[in-house]
Write a protein that holds these residues in place. Structure first.
Motif, PDB file in Angstrom:
ATOM      1  N   LEU A  49       0.830  -1.204   0.000  1.00 44.17           N
ATOM      2  CA  LEU A  49       0.000   0.000   0.000  1.00 44.17           C
ATOM      3  C   LEU A  49       0.867   1.257   0.000  1.00 44.17           C
ATOM      4  CD1 LEU A  49      -2.746  -1.157   2.498  1.00 44.17           C
ATOM      5  CD2 LEU A  49      -3.075  -0.634   0.092  1.00 44.17           C
ATOM      6  N   VAL A  50       1.935   1.232   0.798  1.00 38.61           N
ATOM      7  CA  VAL A  50       2.837   2.384   0.834  1.00 38.61           C
ATOM      8  C   VAL A  50       3.446   2.600  -0.548  1.00 38.61           C
ATOM      9  CG1 VAL A  50       5.073   3.134   1.731  1.00 38.61           C
ATOM     10  CG2 VAL A  50       3.338   2.286   3.292  1.00 38.61           C
ATOM     11  N   SER A  51       3.759   1.474  -1.210  1.00 41.72           N
ATOM     12  CA  SER A  51       4.336   1.571  -2.537  1.00 41.72           C
ATOM     13  C   SER A  51       3.321   2.117  -3.544  1.00 41.72           C
ATOM     14  CB  SER A  51       4.831   0.195  -2.960  1.00 41.72           C
ATOM     15  OG  SER A  51       5.422   0.261  -4.221  1.00 41.72           O
ATOM     16  N   LEU A  52       2.077   1.641  -3.430  1.00 38.33           N
ATOM     17  CA  LEU A  52       1.033   2.142  -4.325  1.00 38.33           C
ATOM     18  C   LEU A  52       0.825   3.638  -4.112  1.00 38.33           C
ATOM     19  CD1 LEU A  52      -1.510  -0.787  -4.076  1.00 38.33           C
ATOM     20  CD2 LEU A  52      -0.693   0.156  -6.216  1.00 38.33           C
ATOM     21  N   ALA A  53       0.927   4.065  -2.843  1.00 37.08           N
ATOM     22  CA  ALA A  53       0.754   5.484  -2.553  1.00 37.08           C
ATOM     23  C   ALA A  53       1.949   6.295  -3.040  1.00 37.08           C
ATOM     24  CB  ALA A  53       0.545   5.681  -1.052  1.00 37.08           C
ATOM     25  N   GLY A  54       3.051   5.613  -3.329  1.00 37.24           N
ATOM     26  CA  GLY A  54       4.217   6.313  -3.852  1.00 37.24           C
ATOM     27  C   GLY A  54       5.083   6.932  -2.780  1.00 37.24           C
ATOM     28  N   LEU A  55       5.146   6.271  -1.624  1.00 38.53           N
ATOM     29  CA  LEU A  55       5.960   6.806  -0.535  1.00 38.53           C
ATOM     30  C   LEU A  55       7.248   6.003  -0.415  1.00 38.53           C
ATOM     31  CD1 LEU A  55       3.105   7.189   2.087  1.00 38.53           C
ATOM     32  CD2 LEU A  55       4.026   8.936   0.581  1.00 38.53           C
ATOM     33  N   PRO A  56       8.353   6.646   0.031  1.00 33.27           N
ATOM     34  CA  PRO A  56       9.596   5.916   0.228  1.00 33.27           C
ATOM     35  C   PRO A  56       9.480   4.975   1.419  1.00 33.27           C
ATOM     36  CG  PRO A  56       9.825   8.177   0.980  1.00 33.27           C
ATOM     37  CD  PRO A  56       8.479   8.064   0.356  1.00 33.27           C
ATOM     38  N   PRO A  57      10.283   3.937   1.538  1.00 33.06           N
ATOM     39  CA  PRO A  57      11.441   3.582   0.704  1.00 33.06           C
ATOM     40  C   PRO A  57      11.093   2.498  -0.294  1.00 33.06           C
ATOM     41  CG  PRO A  57      11.498   2.315   2.724  1.00 33.06           C
ATOM     42  CD  PRO A  57      10.170   3.013   2.680  1.00 33.06           C
ATOM     43  N   THR A  58      10.005   2.605  -1.007  1.00 32.60           N
ATOM     44  CA  THR A  58       9.556   1.507  -1.853  1.00 32.60           C
ATOM     45  C   THR A  58       9.812   1.794  -3.328  1.00 32.60           C
ATOM     46  OG1 THR A  58       7.424   2.517  -1.965  1.00 32.60           O
ATOM     47  CG2 THR A  58       7.736   0.866  -0.254  1.00 32.60           C
ATOM     48  N   MET A  59       9.570   0.760  -4.147  1.00 29.18           N
ATOM     49  CA  MET A  59       9.751   0.880  -5.579  1.00 29.18           C
ATOM     50  C   MET A  59       8.736   1.864  -6.169  1.00 29.18           C
ATOM     51  SD  MET A  59       9.831  -2.270  -8.205  1.00 29.18           S
ATOM     52  CE  MET A  59      10.407  -2.087  -9.883  1.00 29.18           C
ATOM     53  N   GLY A  60       7.543   1.905  -5.543  1.00 26.52           N
ATOM     54  CA  GLY A  60       6.518   2.815  -6.032  1.00 26.52           C
ATOM     55  C   GLY A  60       6.971   4.262  -5.959  1.00 26.52           C
ATOM     56  N   PHE A  61       7.747   4.576  -4.915  1.00 23.88           N
ATOM     57  CA  PHE A  61       8.250   5.942  -4.761  1.00 23.88           C
ATOM     58  C   PHE A  61       9.232   6.270  -5.888  1.00 23.88           C
ATOM     59  CE2 PHE A  61      11.844   8.475  -3.150  1.00 23.88           C
ATOM     60  CZ  PHE A  61      11.204   9.695  -3.042  1.00 23.88           C
ATOM     61  N   ILE A  62      10.193   5.350  -6.102  1.00 24.80           N
ATOM     62  CA  ILE A  62      11.180   5.576  -7.165  1.00 24.80           C
ATOM     63  C   ILE A  62      10.469   5.714  -8.510  1.00 24.80           C
ATOM     64  CG2 ILE A  62      13.235   4.650  -8.275  1.00 24.80           C
ATOM     65  CD1 ILE A  62      13.842   5.133  -5.464  1.00 24.80           C
ATOM     66  N   THR A 112       6.708 -10.346  -3.285  1.00 23.16           N
ATOM     67  CA  THR A 112       6.469  -9.023  -3.879  1.00 23.16           C
ATOM     68  C   THR A 112       6.900  -7.922  -2.924  1.00 23.16           C
ATOM     69  OG1 THR A 112       4.204  -9.232  -3.139  1.00 23.16           O
ATOM     70  CG2 THR A 112       4.615  -9.616  -5.454  1.00 23.16           C
ATOM     71  N   SER A 113       6.573  -8.075  -1.615  1.00 20.56           N
ATOM     72  CA  SER A 113       6.921  -6.967  -0.726  1.00 20.56           C
ATOM     73  C   SER A 113       8.435  -6.873  -0.561  1.00 20.56           C
ATOM     74  CB  SER A 113       6.199  -7.076   0.618  1.00 20.56           C
ATOM     75  OG  SER A 113       6.226  -8.395   1.078  1.00 20.56           O
ATOM     76  N   ALA A 114       9.121  -8.034  -0.564  1.00 22.47           N
ATOM     77  CA  ALA A 114      10.583  -7.979  -0.483  1.00 22.47           C
ATOM     78  C   ALA A 114      11.162  -7.287  -1.712  1.00 22.47           C
ATOM     79  CB  ALA A 114      11.146  -9.390  -0.354  1.00 22.47           C
ATOM     80  N   LEU A 115      10.648  -7.660  -2.901  1.00 21.56           N
ATOM     81  CA  LEU A 115      11.156  -7.045  -4.131  1.00 21.56           C
ATOM     82  C   LEU A 115      10.879  -5.547  -4.147  1.00 21.56           C
ATOM     83  CD1 LEU A 115      10.256  -9.694  -6.855  1.00 21.56           C
ATOM     84  CD2 LEU A 115      12.521  -9.042  -6.046  1.00 21.56           C
ATOM     85  N   LEU A 116       9.705  -5.152  -3.631  1.00 21.69           N
ATOM     86  CA  LEU A 116       9.363  -3.725  -3.630  1.00 21.69           C
ATOM     87  C   LEU A 116      10.360  -2.936  -2.797  1.00 21.69           C
ATOM     88  CD1 LEU A 116       5.477  -3.795  -3.343  1.00 21.69           C
ATOM     89  CD2 LEU A 116       6.834  -2.966  -5.252  1.00 21.69           C
ATOM     90  N   ILE A 117      10.757  -3.516  -1.648  1.00 24.90           N
ATOM     91  CA  ILE A 117      11.727  -2.823  -0.795  1.00 24.90           C
ATOM     92  C   ILE A 117      13.114  -2.829  -1.444  1.00 24.90           C
ATOM     93  CG2 ILE A 117      12.945  -2.910   1.410  1.00 24.90           C
ATOM     94  CD1 ILE A 117      10.237  -1.995   1.910  1.00 24.90           C
ATOM     95  N   ILE A 118      13.503  -4.031  -1.978  1.00 21.00           N
ATOM     96  CA  ILE A 118      14.846  -4.135  -2.563  1.00 21.00           C
ATOM     97  C   ILE A 118      15.003  -3.171  -3.738  1.00 21.00           C
ATOM     98  CG2 ILE A 118      16.408  -5.669  -3.827  1.00 21.00           C
ATOM     99  CD1 ILE A 118      15.267  -7.968  -2.139  1.00 21.00           C
TER     100      ILE A 118
END
Lengths: 491, 167
Positions: free
Chosen positions: A390-403, A464-470
């Motif tokens: 969800l954090v990644s979908l929202a586009g917040l760091p430290p996730t892939m969605g943010f980058i 998926t969540s591990a990959l999103l963080i990595i």
């Protein structure tokens, strides 16, 4: 055209597509012969086929761009990237599928065959270098997905979902084909390089035909990626379809359609792409706003993710629009489209894995947001995984969605699309609210959230969540791959 | 000259028959209008030097598929639909006409902008069965041709999965 590469070489080049088609047929025959179907064998074979196709794509990743089947397919880094994304989407929804389908009481061997055919169509779209091939692949994918939506025949909502998707999808395919016909009329070919050549040498003598064809193509692809104003079907179809199928629809179908559309706009329209920009601009802006705002009012998680999918289609179109605005000259942000597509696929796969877990052994598949209450206490790991998605979908760091969002917006600003970036930022801000709402339910509301005991869906969520963080912390390698893939289509 | 006159004549017939398909009350009348539409299209294909496609159009569509259609209609014993609620229908018809009109205006605007030039010369043997066979099985269109068979397979699996009595 003419001679081209010999057939055998073409088959080897397109090995992932061939493999999926072949295994689809094998499973089809097996499903007819073995009743009741041996569940694990079917599941294992289909997972193995998709994984091998993924390995084949990876094995061919370093090779230079080659045309196969007399120029019908173009095996290049761009196609490989989107093929890999589609296959990942397929693999993650297959991980979820077996146990989930058993829980909702659907034991149909053809399910796996249809998933493989759908993936085969997606790969065809990613590699297709000819509008005729694009259309046929699109239909292979769509028809398989229509059936998958309605595969739980006893369920009224599933049938409604499949029927609605079928009727509107058939209509939009017709419009797409009409667009292809006009483009053919304007340029004398359906082959993308030939279209590009005709556009360069023509001095606008068939510009009207081309514009009309382009508009119809925009409508057709707009429907498939669920862009506003062609998004009306999304919420009902996503909600009614089995969760494992929705997961495939939300990311795989979108990735394939964006791939084919991108190749057309960037690869074939070339300098002419700037003419598309006005339409793309408005479509993207409307999609980002409507998707994000409509999601605010939803209480069902599947509907929230449906509108979130609409919003993300808007972001992807923004990336396409900024490449088109930048012209055929490669700029820094061209990789943002491919990178964001991968990010979206991963975060979506994780979120849908949790949605599938919400379907309990009794087959009750209500996905109301209130059923998440107390999940943080009862299932802390799942809650943490969903939170990362969800954090990644929202586009917040430290996730892939943010980058992904960062490169998306910097690409848009870099190519002078500041207005569009502004609209996107408003949409993203609204997005933060509805993506964080499930987290409020999970951690701050009292409740007894129960989940099915399905190890494979948990594995999908964990991966998926591990990959999103990595990839959020170390995006360089993926970003370089994304840049190279987009560069290969710009030629 | 005669050819283009005939072409537009048959096109007009196809459009009128096509409109008749969706406006007829009786399903049989609709189906028969569709036959007329298919024949008119076949004639258009002949005018475009696509003789093989024209023959196939008559054999497959106007022949086999229409027979199937009419069988189904007669087996299901579908009657004429009763009087329809006028308010809703006229609204729908209005919207439909508006959209069709918009598209029509776009097409006319486009046609107007196109520079009129004579159609390109055809190569000898164009549209012959030999040329089509060569393109489908030995030339550029091998993959789409095979992919269509995959498409038909998928459609068939879908029909069986959704329609068979027990899963």
């Amino acid at each position: 055209m003419g001679s081209g590469t010999p057939i055998f070489e073409s088959v080897v080049l397109a090995a992932p597509v061939m493999l999926l088609a072949f295994m689809g047929v094998v499973l089809m025959v097996a499903a007819a012969m073995w009743r009741p179907m041996p569940r694990l064998a079917f599941w294992g074979v289909s997972c193995a086929s998709v994984a091998s196709a993924l390995l084949l794509v990876a094995a061919g990743a370093g090779a230079p761009a080659t045309e196969a089947f007399s120029g019908m397919l173009r095996i290049d880094a761009y196609g490989n990237f989107f093929a890999a994304v589609s296959l990942l989407a397929g693999l993650f929804s297959l991980l979820v599928a077996d146990s989930y389908m058993e829980r909702i009481g659907v034991r149909v061997g053809e399910f796996y065959s249809l998933v493989l055919f759908a993936l085969c169509g997606m790969l065809g779209m990613a590699y297709s270098n000819d509008l005729m091939m694009t259309f046929i692949s699109l239909e292979v994918m769509s028809i398989a997905v229509y059936v998958l939506c309605a595969i739980k025949r006893a369920d009224e909502r599933a049938v409604e979902s499949g029927f609605k998707y079928f009727i509107l999808g058939a209509f939009s395919s017709g419009i797409l084909l009409y667009g292809v016909a006009f483009v053919y009329g304007a340029t004398g070919s359906t082959s993308l390089p030939a279209i590009a050549h005709a556009l360069r040498s023509a001095n606008g003598e068939a510009a009207g035909f081309l514009a009309l064809g382009g508009a119809l193509l925009l409508v057709g692809f707009g429907f498939k990626v669920a862009a506003v104003p062609f998004h009306m079907w999304v919420a009902d179809v996503y909600q009614g379809a089995p969760t494992a199928v929705t997961a495939l629809m939300a990311s795989g179908v979108k990735a394939a359609s964006i791939a084919a559309f991108g190749r057309l706009v960037i690869g074939a329209m070339g300098d002419d792409a700037a003419n598309w920009n006005g339409a793309l601009w408005w479509m993207s802006a409307a999609t980002m706003l409507v998707g994000n705002l409509a999601a605010l009012a939803q209480n069902d998680l599947k509907r929230i993710f449906a509108y979130s999918g609409v919003a993300h289609a808007g972001y992807l179109l923004m990336a396409l629009s900024s490449v088109a605005a930048g012209g055929a000259v490669g700029n820094e942000g061209i990789g943002s489209l491919a990178f964001y597509m991968l990010a979206y696929t991963l975060m979506n796969a994780g979120a849908f894995a949790v949605l599938s877990l919400m379907t309990n052994e009794a087959g009750d598949d209500a996905t109301d947001i209130s059923r998440l209450a107390g999940l943080g206490r009862s299932h802390p790991l799942v809650a943490a995984g969903l939170s990362i998605c969800l954090v990644s979908l929202a586009g917040l760091p430290p996730t892939m969605g943010f980058i992904g969002k960062f490169y998306l917006f910097s690409a848009a600003i870099g190519s002078g699309e500041i207005g569009l970036a502004f609209v996107g930022a408003i949409g993203a801000a609204a997005g933060v609210y509805y993506y964080l709402r499930p987290m409020v339910y999970m951690y701050m509301r009292e409740g007894h959230a129960e989940l099915a005991t399905d190890g494979r869906a948990r594995l999908a969520l964990g991966l998926t969540s591990a990959l999103l963080i990595i990839f959020g912390l170390m995006p360089t390698a993926v970003l370089e791959w994304a840049n190279a893939s987009m560069a290969s289509v710009l030629g | 000259m005669t050819e283009s006159v005939l072409f537009y004549l048959f096109s007009l017939a196809a459009i009128v028959a096509g409109a008749s398909v969706i406006t007829q009350r009786s399903p049989i009348a609709s189906a028969l209008s569709l036959v007329v539409c298919f024949f008119a299209l076949a004639a258009d294909y002949v005018m475009l030097d696509a003789h093989f496609v024209a023959v196939v159009q008559v054999l497959v569509y106007a022949g086999a598929i229409m027979v199937l259609f009419i069988f189904v209609i007669m087996l299901l014993n579908i009657r004429e639909t009763g009087p329809t609620p006028t308010g809703v229908i006229s609204f729908r018809a209005g919207v439909g006409l508006a959209v069709a009109g918009l598209l029509g205006v776009a097409v006319i605007a486009v046609l107007d902008s196109v520079v009129h030039k004579a159609p390109a010369e055809l190569e000898p043997g164009y549209g012959s069965i030999k040329a089509i066979g060569g393109a489908l099985f030995g030339g550029a269109y091998l993959l789409p041709f095979e992919a269509v068979s995959l498409l038909l397979t998928v459609g068939m699996i879908g029909a069986v999965v959704l329609a068979k009595r027990e899963v």
